[in-house]
Structure formats: C-alpha cells, structure tokens
Design an enzyme around this catalytic site. Structure first.
Site, PDB file in Angstrom:
ATOM      1  CB  ALA A 176      -0.917   0.011   1.228  1.00  0.00           C
ATOM      2  CB  CYS A 177       2.360   3.490  -1.941  1.00  0.00           C
ATOM      3  SG  CYS A 177       1.833   3.482  -3.665  1.00  0.00           S
ATOM      4  CG  ASP A 178      -0.324   9.392  -1.363  1.00  0.00           C
ATOM      5  OD1 ASP A 178      -1.130   9.405  -0.435  1.00  0.00           O
ATOM      6  OD2 ASP A 178      -0.181  10.333  -2.155  1.00  0.00           O
TER       7      ASP A 178
END
Length: 468
Positions: free
Chosen positions: A378-380
């Site tokens: 998960a990232c931005d």
C-alpha cells in the site's frame, strides 16, 4: 495533508490515460500539429472541456459513495461545465463530484432501513435523480461562480510568479513535499488542472514538468552511486534505472529521508529545471505520468524539445553537484555508520531464525492462527513504487517455492479489509493501519530493497506448513 492529497490524486490518476490520449490527438491534429486535420481536431475541445471533467467527477463521486455517488457527481459536474463552457473545469469537477456524492450519502441516511421491502430500487433511483437535479442547478448558478473565483485567484498567483520570473521558487515547496509523499497530490491535484487550462490556450504548459521532471532525482541517484556508501550506494543504480526510465520517483525518497540535507540538492536541481523551461518557453502538451524520461519526451510540444531536454540535463547536473558536496562533506561519518550497520547485519545473520525483527513481531503471531494468503503493498497512489515492491516479493515467494499467496498493490484509500498482511512505507504505516486495522502491518524504508521481505517469505512459508 497526505490523506487529502491522496484523495485529490486518486481522482486524477485513473483518468491519466485520457489525458495522454488527448495529448496525442492534440499533437497530431491541431493546426500546428504533426499532421493537421481540421475534422479530427474537433475532438480536442470536447474531450478537455467535457469528457475529462465528467470522468474526474465520476471517479471522485464513486470514491465517496460508490457507483451511484459517481453518477450523481458526474451529473452535478455538468452544471459547472455548462455554466462556464469556455473554461477547463477540472477544478470544478474535483469539487462537484465528491461534494455531490457526500450530500447524497448524508441525505439518504435519513430514510436508510425505513423503506418498505420491494420499493428500495424505486426510492434509490428517484432520490438520486431528484437530489442530483437540485444540486446540478445549484452548481450551475452557484458553485460555478465559486470555482471561477478560485481559478482566478490561483491563476493570478501563478501569473505573478511567471511575470516576475519567480516560478523556480516553487521548488522550495515542491521538492520537500514530494519527499513527504505528497508528490501525487501536488502533480495531479494542483499542476495538472493548471497545466490543462494553460495547454488549452497555448498548446503546452510548463506546469506539467515542475513536479514530473526526472532530472533532479536522477542527479541525486548518480551522486549516491559515486559518493554514497553502504547499502545506499549498492541500491542506487537499480533505483536510477527505475526512476529515470520507469518514472517511479518514489524510489529516491528514502535516500533523501536518510540524509535530509540532500533536500537542498533537490531544491537546487528542481529550480534549475523550472528556470530552464521558463527561459526557453518550453512545456509539455499533457501530463507525463509516470514521470519517465520516455513519457516526458513523448508529451513534449514540438517547439520545446531543446528546452525540455536541457531542463532535465541541467537539473540533474545541478542536483549531482550539490549532492556531491553534501555527501563528500559527511563521507567519513557515513562510512562509520555503514560499518556499524554491516556489523549489525552480520550479527543478525548469525542469529538466523532465532531472532525475529520488531517489525514482524505481529506477523509470527498472525501466522500461528492461519496461513497468510493475501499480501497488499500500500502506498499513497497505489501505483509506482508499491507495484515494484509487489513484483519483488512475488519473485522472492516464487524462488522460495511458496504458492497460494496473492500479492497486489493498492492505494491506502482503497484498502478494503481483505488483506492478511499490509506492507507500506514507514511514513504511511499509521494511515494504512487505520484503513486496514485487522491486518498485520510491516513497515519498510524502500520498497525495492528491504530485508523484511526475506522474513516475510520465511514466515508465510511457515504459516502454510502450520495449517497443513
């Protein structure tokens, strides 16, 4: 700020392909294009003025209240678009879509669970239609005027910077904000709407290249290859290739976070790139996403190749020189720290499986209760670096003979409670925990090269054995 910025960028990112298609159509068919065609050039205006804002409004509305929210958001955005038919209403769509969906959601809560069985579809359709009708009228007469005022204020501020030769100073804000994982918010939430409006008037925009220029990151990574030490120097070549050619800028962020003084090099390089484009009057036709040198050159306006190429080369050169001074000045201390880190790594290797890391303390506990089958990076924005991290872990699992495990990448905002294990950058882990509270969370500094992956592979394999 990260959550708000992520929300803005998540409205734009799914529709980047449409921006790119619009840029291609513009490049070929407008009167100053490669193959002018008056008939096909008629596509340019409707795509930019209507289709793109409607798609953005739909995406924003869907994020807030599902498909029905997206449909009503797109409808209300039409009120803003039609009220100002000669303006690029991307900003208006970014406001109208989520706002309309949120209002629909709040109003429908009033009778949620109170509708007689069999009448749910009737009530849902008519409530959305009637509420959408009212909000579209309100957007036509009210919201459109607010958006015009906001656009004029932004335009005036940007015009002041351009007219006074101060636009390069934007790098003082842009470069630190990028390293704090606000890069997508800045590029797609601010510069893309401004750039689209400017490109509609002049056929190109400098705003598409303020954040997306791969030069500063390239210069930093080259400096680390030459003057860096330890793991940073060892991983910089791979990071350079992925950053410069793949366009995933997040890969250089950990190097700056590890040595914050390097932000001065990034600001100097970023400002140099902007100044070069200001001097040459160069720009891109459409957003370069991801910020790869290939995407940048593909979207470069016909009269801007010299300025754009120089902006990349000069920004990389200035960043390299400033970073070299910083790295050389602290090299002795960095070598001492690298030696200590290497000693720690040897000790951990000797301990082997008898010593577990703090980051994975919860992972072992989760493994005891059942096999881990769904891992999410998960990232931005849910793209770029998280996609690369997922690829790395998939290969490690395959090489270890571990099967039956799904490894995907998502934006933090799109985590839906189905993950067994979530891997995120250390700066974003708190947000990921709030979005996915029941999963085990692992923090890493660099998606491309983390020792945590080997422990993940080992623990996943052991969890599968325990459940057989």
């Amino acid at each position: 700020m990260q959550r708000f910025g992520s929300f803005l960028s998540n409205m734009i990112l799914p529709n980047i392909a449409v921006f790119i298609a619009w840029g291609i159509i513009t490049a070929f068919f407008i009167p100053t294009g490669w193959t002018p065609n008056e008939t096909l050039a008629a596509l340019v205006g409707p795509i930019l003025l209507t289709l793109i804002p409607v798609l953005i409004a739909y995406t924003g509305g869907r994020m807030v209240y599902g498909v029905r929210g997206g449909a009503v958001g797109a409808l209300v955005a039409m009120g803003v678009i039609v009220a100002e038919p000669d303006r690029v209403m991307i900003l208006g769509a970014m406001i109208a879509g989520p706002l309309a969906a949120w209002l629909l959601k709040q109003i429908e809560k009033l009778w949620a669970g109170k509708v007689r069985h069999g009448f749910e579809m009737l009530v849902d359709n008519f409530s959305a239609g009637i509420i959408g009708f009212g909000m579209a009228i309100a957007a036509f007469f009210g919201l459109s005027k607010v958006v015009v005022w906001i656009s004029d204020v932004f335009g005036g501020a940007v015009g002041f910077l351009v007219d006074n030769g101060l636009l390069p100073l934007a790098s003082i804000i842009v470069e630190p904000a990028k390293v704090l994982f606000l890069n997508n918010a800045i590029n797609h939430g601010v510069f893309t709407p401004l750039g689209a409006e400017q490109a509609a008037e002049t056929g190109k925009s400098i705003f598409f290249l303020i954040e997306a220029n791969p030069g500063p990151g390239a210069g930093l990574l080259i400096a680390i290859m030459v003057f860096g030490v330890g793991a940073a120097r060892a991983t910089a070549p791979g990071a350079f290739i992925i950053h410069f050619f793949g366009g995933i800028h997040e890969l250089y962020f950990p190097y700056v976070i590890a040595k914050p003084m390097l932000i001065l090099a990034m600001i100097a390089g970023g400002a140099t790139g902007v100044l070069t484009n200001v001097i040459f009057g160069s720009g891109l036709r459409a957003p370069a996403s991801p910020g790869s040198i290939f995407a940048v050159l593909f979207q470069t306006a016909q009269d801007s190749y010299v300025g754009v190429i120089l902006s990349v080369v000069l920004s990389a050169s200035v960043t390299f020189l400033v970073a070299a001074v910083i790295l050389r000045a602290s090299r002795k201390r960095d070598l001492a720290e690298a030696d200590a880190a290497f000693s720690d790594a040897i000790a951990q290797t000797e301990a082997n499986k008898g010593k577990s890391s703090a980051a994975l303390a919860g992972l072992a506990a989760a493994a005891a209760g059942g096999a881990i089958s769904n891992i999410v990076f998960a990232c931005d924005a849910g793209m770029g670096s998280s996609a690369m991290g997922a690829t790395v872990l998939r290969k490690k699992l395959k090489d270890a003979g571990v099967t039956g495990v799904t490894v995907t990448n998502k934006a933090i905002a799109n985590l839906d409670g189905t993950a067994d294990l979530v891997i995120s950058q250390r700066q974003l882990t708190d947000r990921a925990k709030k979005a996915e509270p029941n999963a085990v969370h692992v923090s890493v500094d660099n998606f491309m090269n983390s020792p945590a992956y080997d422990e993940v592979v080992t623990t996943v394999a052991e969890s599968q054995k325990a459940t057989k």
